[in-house]
Design an enzyme around this catalytic site. Structure first.
Site, PDB file in Angstrom:
ATOM      1  N   GLY A  34      36.796  -1.003  31.548  1.00 19.61           N
ATOM      2  CA  GLY A  34      36.901   0.058  31.393  1.00 19.61           C
ATOM      3  C   GLY A  34      37.966   0.734  31.740  1.00 19.61           C
ATOM      4  N   LYS A  35      38.204   1.950  31.813  1.00 22.38           N
ATOM      5  CA  LYS A  35      39.622   2.501  32.266  1.00 22.38           C
ATOM      6  C   LYS A  35      39.703   2.149  33.716  1.00 22.38           C
ATOM      7  CE  LYS A  35      40.421   5.722  28.808  1.00 22.38           C
ATOM      8  NZ  LYS A  35      40.656   6.886  27.951  1.00 22.38           N
TER       9      LYS A  35
END
Ligand code: GLU
Length: 493
Positions: free
Chosen positions: A252-253
């Protein structure tokens, strides 16, 4: 599903303009690109911008820049047009309306008459009864005429178990609960993703869809829609998730899924990025790891894409990048270095093209990315090439033995090196001139102060490489400066 195996392959990358594209998005684009190119097919870029609330300004330009940087060129797309233009969903609303009317006429779509509050109540009731909320259980008997201000829903014809073949995962199934009367067109007039992408893929002749696994759960709805429209569906290939380092959750980011253009700023080369992404969930079936796009194209096969999560590993990306840097021409390597050497180093007194030219192979040997060059600069591992180092007496004398002083050893080094002709000034001759003496008194006590006198750093290339690099004069000047440091202190004692 089409049986026509001679049909031209058409794939597409269909990002939503909701911000930057990260590696996961680009990996999808790459696999779709590879499949089209391998078959001399068509690769389409389509922008899926029907969720106006999530749209981020500038995203389309950013997506285009990212793909262009990587050389993933498309045959049809918003910037270049094509026979299926337009390629931005918000400009295709008429198409969606046309198909919506077709479904209404077939009695397969209907206007949703409920207010949000009413739907909330249905949902609350279902929660209370501990069963899933299904809109189709509240399907109105006599829906109003669709006036385009109400959502339009697909009427699921047959509530059944769905079964389909995924090119990567094989046979997939989902129970009847996966099927509900879903929204085709929202009350704001925009289609949902579920509807729009199917119409677009249909109109654009897409034969193969590559996408992330988060779409598996919606696939029964897509199948119901293909059936309602009475059309063949494209082949589907679900790509494996990209797992964050450590392997337990999806990248994920927060775990480093950053803007793909950040990698460009860090000196990752496009060919290295492509190579790295291709290996995220696919491999050529042998142990090759460094592959050009043509080599990848030759071996690429959707059917060889793995099911299980692909491990994201930036160190591997850096390693691949290092391999590509080593393959560059000398001029390219020099230009690469120059790009990342900070300005304060470029303004040092001995920063010359000649010196840059000489250190290029030494630096290239030690780095994999531009970040490494910046790190070398921060750690003081670059500036000594371009200025005389400041020496610490303690460090200089660190390896001193009881029977012979550092000063005596440096004097001896100066004496031996002075006898070498300029023309013979290469690392082996320098080494030969010193080796016997160094060995007799203890190598560390000679070579350490020599290396430190040349670099002023705890770590650096070996003293013979450095001496060759600085030339006879530069080397002797540095050694004399070390002597001065020693005698200066001695005089003060
Ligand atoms: N617009 C979708 C997304 O960005 C694309 C999904 C698809 O490829 O069908 O996630």
């Amino acid at each position: 599903m089409s049986n026509d195996s001679n049909k031209k392959i058409v794939t597409r990358f269909a990002p939503s303009p909701t911000g930057f594209v990260h590696v996961g998005g680009i990996r999808t684009a790459l696999f779709a690109y590879l499949w089209a190119r391998k078959h001399n097919g068509t690769f389409i870029l389509r922008i899926e911008d029907t969720d106006k609330e999530r749209e981020v300004e500038g995203s389309i330009e950013h997506i285009i820049e990212s793909l262009k940087w990587l050389g993933l060129d498309w045959d049809e797309g918003p910037d270049i047009g094509g026979i299926h233009a337009p390629y931005i969903q918000s400009q295709r609303l008429d198409s969606y309306k046309k198909y919506a009317e077709i479904l209404i006429d077939k009695n397969l779509a209907y206007a949703d008459p409920y207010t949000e509050k009413e739907i909330e109540e249905f949902r609350a009731q279902a929660d209370l009864e501990k069963r899933p909320f299904l809109y189709r259980e509240h399907r109105p008997d006599n829906p109003p005429k669709w006036d385009k201000t109400m959502p339009l829903r697909l009427k699921i014809q047959e509530v059944k178990t769905s079964e389909w073949e995924d090119l990567v995962r094989g046979k997939l199934t989902a129970g009847p609960e996966a099927l509900d009367d879903f929204i085709l067109i929202k009350s704001d007039g925009y289609p949902t993703y579920n509807f729009a992408h199917i119409i677009d893929d249909l109109e654009m002749g897409v034969t193969h869809i590559m996408r992330a696994d988060e779409f598996i759960s919606s696939t029964p709805k897509f199948l119901a829609l293909y059936e309602a429209l009475g059309v063949d569906r494209p082949e589907m290939a679900t790509l494996p998730p990209i797992m964050a380092p450590g392997g337990k959750k999806k990248l994920g980011k927060r775990d480093g899924a950053k803007d793909v253009l950040d990698y460009r700023n860090e000196g990752i080369l496009p060919e290295a990025m492509i190579n790295f992404l291709a290996l995220l969930g696919w491999n050529p079936g042998d142990d090759r790891e460094v592959m050009t796009i043509n080599e990848i194209l030759e071996s690429f096969d959707v059917k060889k894409i793995q099911h299980s999560g692909a491990q994201f590993n930036e160190e591997k990306l850096a390693w691949i990048n290092g391999e590509y840097i080593k393959k560059m021409s000398y001029e390219e390597q020099e230009a690469y270095l120059l790009k990342f050497i900070p300005n304060d180093i470029k303004s040092l007194p001995h920063f010359t093209n000649d010196m840059l030219h000489r250190i290029t192979p030494i630096i290239i040997e030690r780095i994999s990315t531009g970040l490494d060059i910046e790190m070398m600069a921060v750690n003081g591992d670059l500036d000594y090439y371009f200025k005389f180092p400041k020496l610490s007496l303690d460090v200089l004398k660190k390896e001193e033995k009881e029977n012979i002083t550092t000063e005596e050893n440096i004097k001896k080094v100066i004496e031996s090196l002075s006898q070498i002709n300029e023309g013979d000034w290469i690392r082996n001759t320098i080494k030969d001139a010193l080796w016997e003496y160094a060995t007799s008194v203890g190598r560390g006590s000679v070579l350490w102060p020599m290396r430190y006198a040349l670099s002023g750093c705890m770590k650096s290339p070996d003293p013979f490489i450095l001496a060759e690099l600085f030339g006879k004069e530069g080397t002797l000047t540095r050694l004399n400066l070390a002597l001065e440091t020693l005698s200066h202190i001695n005089n003060n004692v």
